[in-house]
Each structure stands twice: as C-alpha cells, then as structure tokens.
Design an enzyme around this catalytic site. Structure first.
Site, PDB file in Angstrom:
ATOM      1  N   PRO A  17     -46.878  -0.894 -18.422  1.00  0.00           N
ATOM      2  CA  PRO A  17     -47.988  -1.704 -17.946  1.00  0.00           C
ATOM      3  C   PRO A  17     -48.136  -1.577 -16.206  1.00  0.00           C
ATOM      4  CG  PRO A  17     -46.254  -3.449 -18.278  1.00  0.00           C
ATOM      5  CD  PRO A  17     -45.932  -2.121 -18.896  1.00  0.00           C
ATOM      6  N   MET A  18     -49.152  -1.086 -15.885  1.00  0.00           N
ATOM      7  CA  MET A  18     -49.278  -0.803 -14.280  1.00  0.00           C
ATOM      8  C   MET A  18     -50.477  -1.421 -13.796  1.00  0.00           C
ATOM      9  SD  MET A  18     -47.483   2.763 -13.781  1.00  0.00           S
ATOM     10  CE  MET A  18     -48.250   3.790 -15.242  1.00  0.00           C
ATOM     11  N   ALA A  19     -50.402  -2.260 -12.729  1.00  0.00           N
ATOM     12  CA  ALA A  19     -51.675  -2.965 -12.243  1.00  0.00           C
ATOM     13  C   ALA A  19     -52.378  -1.722 -11.537  1.00  0.00           C
ATOM     14  CB  ALA A  19     -50.971  -4.014 -11.155  1.00  0.00           C
ATOM     15  N   CYS A 102     -42.459  -8.641 -12.365  1.00  0.00           N
ATOM     16  CA  CYS A 102     -43.003  -8.500 -10.811  1.00  0.00           C
ATOM     17  C   CYS A 102     -42.556  -8.976  -9.669  1.00  0.00           C
ATOM     18  CB  CYS A 102     -44.423  -9.009 -11.126  1.00  0.00           C
ATOM     19  SG  CYS A 102     -45.630  -8.469  -9.653  1.00  0.00           S
ATOM     20  N   LYS A 141     -41.539  -8.628 -20.686  1.00  0.00           N
ATOM     21  CA  LYS A 141     -40.991  -7.576 -19.881  1.00  0.00           C
ATOM     22  C   LYS A 141     -40.210  -8.036 -18.840  1.00  0.00           C
ATOM     23  CE  LYS A 141     -42.131  -3.250 -17.715  1.00  0.00           C
ATOM     24  NZ  LYS A 141     -42.521  -3.555 -16.227  1.00  0.00           N
ATOM     25  N   GLY A 203     -37.282   2.596 -16.789  1.00  0.00           N
ATOM     26  CA  GLY A 203     -36.934   2.946 -15.460  1.00  0.00           C
ATOM     27  C   GLY A 203     -36.268   4.414 -15.432  1.00  0.00           C
ATOM     28  N   ASP A 204     -36.750   5.211 -14.614  1.00  0.00           N
ATOM     29  CA  ASP A 204     -36.278   6.654 -14.129  1.00  0.00           C
ATOM     30  C   ASP A 204     -36.223   7.587 -15.406  1.00  0.00           C
ATOM     31  OD1 ASP A 204     -35.343   5.872 -11.764  1.00  0.00           O
ATOM     32  OD2 ASP A 204     -33.545   5.608 -12.223  1.00  0.00           O
ATOM     33  N   ARG A 227     -44.287   5.369 -14.078  1.00  0.00           N
ATOM     34  CA  ARG A 227     -44.592   6.367 -12.624  1.00  0.00           C
ATOM     35  C   ARG A 227     -45.204   7.823 -13.151  1.00  0.00           C
ATOM     36  NH1 ARG A 227     -40.514   4.346  -8.536  1.00  0.00           N
ATOM     37  NH2 ARG A 227     -39.580   4.015 -10.861  1.00  0.00           N
TER      38      ARG A 227
HETATM   39  C1  LIG Z   1     -48.364   1.124  -9.781  1.00  0.00           C
HETATM   40  C2  LIG Z   1     -47.550   0.176 -10.473  1.00  0.00           C
HETATM   41  C3  LIG Z   1     -47.889  -1.042 -11.062  1.00  0.00           C
HETATM   42  C4  LIG Z   1     -46.976  -1.700 -11.657  1.00  0.00           C
HETATM   43  N1  LIG Z   1     -47.596  -2.977 -12.410  1.00  0.00           N
HETATM   44  C5  LIG Z   1     -46.906  -3.639 -13.321  1.00  0.00           C
HETATM   45  C6  LIG Z   1     -47.465  -4.599 -14.064  1.00  0.00           C
HETATM   46  O1  LIG Z   1     -48.734  -4.933 -13.956  1.00  0.00           O
HETATM   47  N2  LIG Z   1     -46.611  -5.394 -15.046  1.00  0.00           N
HETATM   48  C7  LIG Z   1     -45.300  -4.809 -15.141  1.00  0.00           C
HETATM   49  O2  LIG Z   1     -44.777  -5.627 -16.119  1.00  0.00           O
HETATM   50  N3  LIG Z   1     -44.787  -3.861 -14.643  1.00  0.00           N
HETATM   51  C8  LIG Z   1     -45.538  -3.262 -13.479  1.00  0.00           C
HETATM   52  N4  LIG Z   1     -45.135  -2.092 -13.046  1.00  0.00           N
HETATM   53  C9  LIG Z   1     -43.645  -1.750 -13.404  1.00  0.00           C
HETATM   54  C10 LIG Z   1     -43.569  -0.677 -14.540  1.00  0.00           C
HETATM   55  O3  LIG Z   1     -44.188  -1.209 -15.515  1.00  0.00           O
HETATM   56  C11 LIG Z   1     -42.384  -0.039 -14.730  1.00  0.00           C
HETATM   57  O4  LIG Z   1     -41.570  -1.195 -14.832  1.00  0.00           O
HETATM   58  C12 LIG Z   1     -41.549   0.470 -13.212  1.00  0.00           C
HETATM   59  O5  LIG Z   1     -42.511   1.250 -12.749  1.00  0.00           O
HETATM   60  C13 LIG Z   1     -40.320   1.187 -13.644  1.00  0.00           C
HETATM   61  O6  LIG Z   1     -40.755   2.166 -14.550  1.00  0.00           O
HETATM   62  P1  LIG Z   1     -40.773   3.886 -14.350  1.00  0.00           P
HETATM   63  O7  LIG Z   1     -39.716   4.255 -13.471  1.00  0.00           O
HETATM   64  O8  LIG Z   1     -41.098   4.555 -15.475  1.00  0.00           O
HETATM   65  O9  LIG Z   1     -42.022   4.035 -13.335  1.00  0.00           O
HETATM   66  C14 LIG Z   1     -45.944  -1.471 -12.180  1.00  0.00           C
HETATM   67  C15 LIG Z   1     -45.478  -0.200 -11.398  1.00  0.00           C
HETATM   68  C16 LIG Z   1     -46.149   0.470 -10.750  1.00  0.00           C
HETATM   69  C17 LIG Z   1     -45.493   1.857 -10.064  1.00  0.00           C
END
Ligand SMILES: Cc1cc2nc3c(=O)[nH]c(=O)nc-3n(C[C@H](O)[C@H](O)[C@H](O)COP(=O)(O)O)c2cc1C
Length: 330
Positions: A17-19, A102, A141, A203-204, A227
């Site tokens: 999930p990404m806002a 968050c 989460k 993560g990562d 990401r």
């Molecule tokens: C732009 C952005 C928005 C995010 N929004 C949320 C969200 O709405 N809900 C949530 O649980 N995590 C949110 N996250 C966290 C990601 O879901 C994830 O846990 C975090 O980026 C680590 O994973 P990654 O290393 O694959 O990026 C957000 C991360 C980013 C970069």
C-alpha cells in the site's frame, strides 16, 4: 502459496500500500503485471465516516483488480470499527487491512498508525472488535517496533492472531527508522516462526533476487514490494517470473516504459480528470523515466505541462531522441 482465509493468491508477490500511488490506475497495472495481491493506499477512518468525498472515492475497487486489500487507519475503536463496516458492506474489496505502520506524526499523534506498536493489548482490543463485526478477513500491516528500545513485533503479531486477524504484513523497520537503514529480515523470520497466520515480509526488496532471498531465508508466505515498483511495474512481473521458473525477463525498453506511463496517465485521467491527473503524474513520470540517459531535462519540462497530449509528445520525442542517439552510436 499465499492464502488469506479463503482467498487464494496466484503467486506470493504483493504490491505494497502506498499513499498517493496505489489508486485503481496503478493497482490495475500492478495486477496486469502479475501481482498476486494488490493493496490500496491508506484511508482515514474518520474521513470515511464523515463521508469526505475524496476518501469515499478511494473506496472504489475495479473488479479486475481483485483480489485486493483495502487499508484503513485510525486510533479510536468506534471510528475504526465504523469505517471497517463501511468497507465490509459497501465495497468489493476482499480484505480489510489495518495500518499500524504509518510513521508520520500527523497520524501517530492521533494514536493511529505506528503508535499502536507500543501496545499489544490495544492491538488485541482493536483488531478483535473489528474482526468480530465484519465478514471480510481482517489483516494488519505493521512495522517491527516503535524504536530500537521498543521492538514488540512478536507480541504484536501474536496479538493480531489471537484477536482473529487473518494475516500480518511486517515492514522490517521501526517507526524511528522511517525509510532509512536496513530492514531486519531476521525479525520477519521470527514472526513467521511465532504465529500460525500467513506472514507477508516487506522492506528492501529491490530486485527479483531479493524477493526470492526473502522467501527462502525467512519462510514468509508473501513478499511485499513498495518503492521498487514505483514507475517500474516490470519489477512485479519479473519477480513473479523469477519465482515461478528462475528466469528473468528483459528489462523494458524506453518506449515500453513510456507506453505504460501513458496507459497509467490515461487511467488516472478517467478517474480524476485531466488537470489533477497530469499534476499527479509528474512524480510517476519521473519514476518511469528514472535511469534513462538525459531524462533530468525532460522531467523538468513535464513538470511545467498541464495537458495530457503535451506530456505524451514530450515523452515520445525524448524516446525518439534516445533511439536516434543509439542509431548514430551503433
Ligand atoms: C510513497 C509511499 C507511500 C506509502 N504509503 C503507505 C500506506 O498508505 N500504508 C502503509 O501501510 N504503508 C505505506 N507505505 C510503506 C510501504 O507500504 C512499505 O512498507 C515501505 O515502502 C517499505 O517497503 P519497500 O522497501 O518495498 O518500499 C508507503 C511508502 C511509500 C514510499
């Protein structure tokens, strides 16, 4: 195989999930690129209950995106439950996810998001009341903890399970780390050993090989990618293929990147109208263009544009320029 209650994913690859990112336009692309499960951006429980127009629009789920997990956040039992019931009764999401990760102060100050990580009893109480009163499976989460001195991920995951939560996703960082430092995959392994519900690791994960390494070394049931998928849904597709048969499809050509970027923009225009979509697409365009030689200048140009066709012309002209350069160089 990743299965949350009776919902079977076709593979263990999950779009995080990404806002500001995971709206139906991008989620559908992630689904078309093979993700087993897509997660929607977080929505405030209070905004849902106050019938905030923008938040209600965020509840929309296209049939083609399913299975889909819709995430809510909040700090107070009544409003969290009320919002969960709206998602349960009025949307065609498959899963109700509760945000406990968050890190931003605006959210944690309202006792929401990562704030819960300090209190396994509260997690139990909140998840139990939601899980008891909705039909859809409830998941959580979370991060590993608040800071290095308060890493309660094992207790917190156990609280989710005891309360009737059907899966837990764990981002291997504390709230204090925000997005810095390394994610602790060993804690993911420990969570998997501690609970009997499915665990999704996060993560990562930057490459398909990372995804396989996470699954192999931690035993988690699913791998969540955030990401690395920004402007790069090929990351999802390549990971699915790599996990399936060990092959790595080619990286996309610049033209393929722009084609998908434009598909993304056109879907966003359908959802939000040209003005808003073109503005929102600026960050996505810059992610799609990342790594292409000389893209800095074109990114700057796109940030000034307001019409869809102007963005398309600018991007395709840029790609033609790259092709001409390549032809001269060969
Ligand atoms: C732009 C952005 C928005 C995010 N929004 C949320 C969200 O709405 N809900 C949530 O649980 N995590 C949110 N996250 C966290 C990601 O879901 C994830 O846990 C975090 O980026 C680590 O994973 P990654 O290393 O694959 O990026 C957000 C991360 C980013 C970069």
């Amino acid at each position: 195989m990743l299965q949350i209650e009776n919902i079977k994913m076709k593979n263990p690859v999950v779009l995080a999930p990404m806002a500001g990112v995971c709206n139906p336009a991008f989620r559908l692309i992630a689904k078309e690129f093979g993700s087993g499960l897509v997660c929607a951006e977080m929505i405030s429980d209070k905004a849902i209950l106050h019938k905030n127009e923008k938040s209600l629009r965020m509840l929309y789920v296209d049939e083609r995106e399913k299975p889909l997990s819709l995430q809510i956040f909040g700090g107070d039992k009544d409003s969290l439950l009320g919002a969960a019931q709206v998602v349960d009764e009025q949307t065609n999401a498959d899963i109700i996810d509760i945000n406990m990760g968050c890190p931003v102060p605006k959210v944690t100050k309202c006792d929401a998001g990562a704030r819960w990580l300090l209190d396994p009893d509260k997690i139990y109480e909140m998840v139990a009341v939601v899980a008891r009163n909705v039909q859809k499976p409830v998941t959580v989460k979370m991060r590993t903890g608040w800071d290095d001195d308060h890493v309660y991920v094992l207790e917190n995951a156990q609280a989710v399970e005891a309360a009737g939560g059907k899966a837990v996703s764990v981002h291997g960082r504390t709230r204090y780390q925000m997005y810095e430092g390394l994610a602790d995959w060993d804690l993911l392994r420990q969570v998997k050993e501690t609970v009997n519900i499915p665990v999704i690791g996060n993560g990562d994960v930057n490459t398909p090989q990372d995804a396989k390494r996470m699954l192999d070394t931690t035993g988690v049931d699913g791998v969540m990618i955030g990401r690395a998928a920004l402007g790069n849904p090929w990351m999802l597709y390549r990971t699915v293929k790599y996990l399936e048969d060990g092959t790595l499809p080619d990286e996309p050509t610049p033209k393929e990147k722009i084609d998908v970027c434009m598909l993304h923009m056109d879907r966003l225009i359908d959802l939000k109208g040209e003005k808003v979509a073109v503005q929102e697409m600026r960050k996505h365009a810059s992610w799609y263009l990342k790594g292409l030689r000389g893209s800095g200048k074109v990114r700057g140009e796109i940030n000034q544009l307001e019409r869809r066709d102007d963005v398309a012309n600018t991007m395709y002209r840029f790609v033609e320029g790259l092709n001409e350069e390549a032809a001269v160089g060969s």
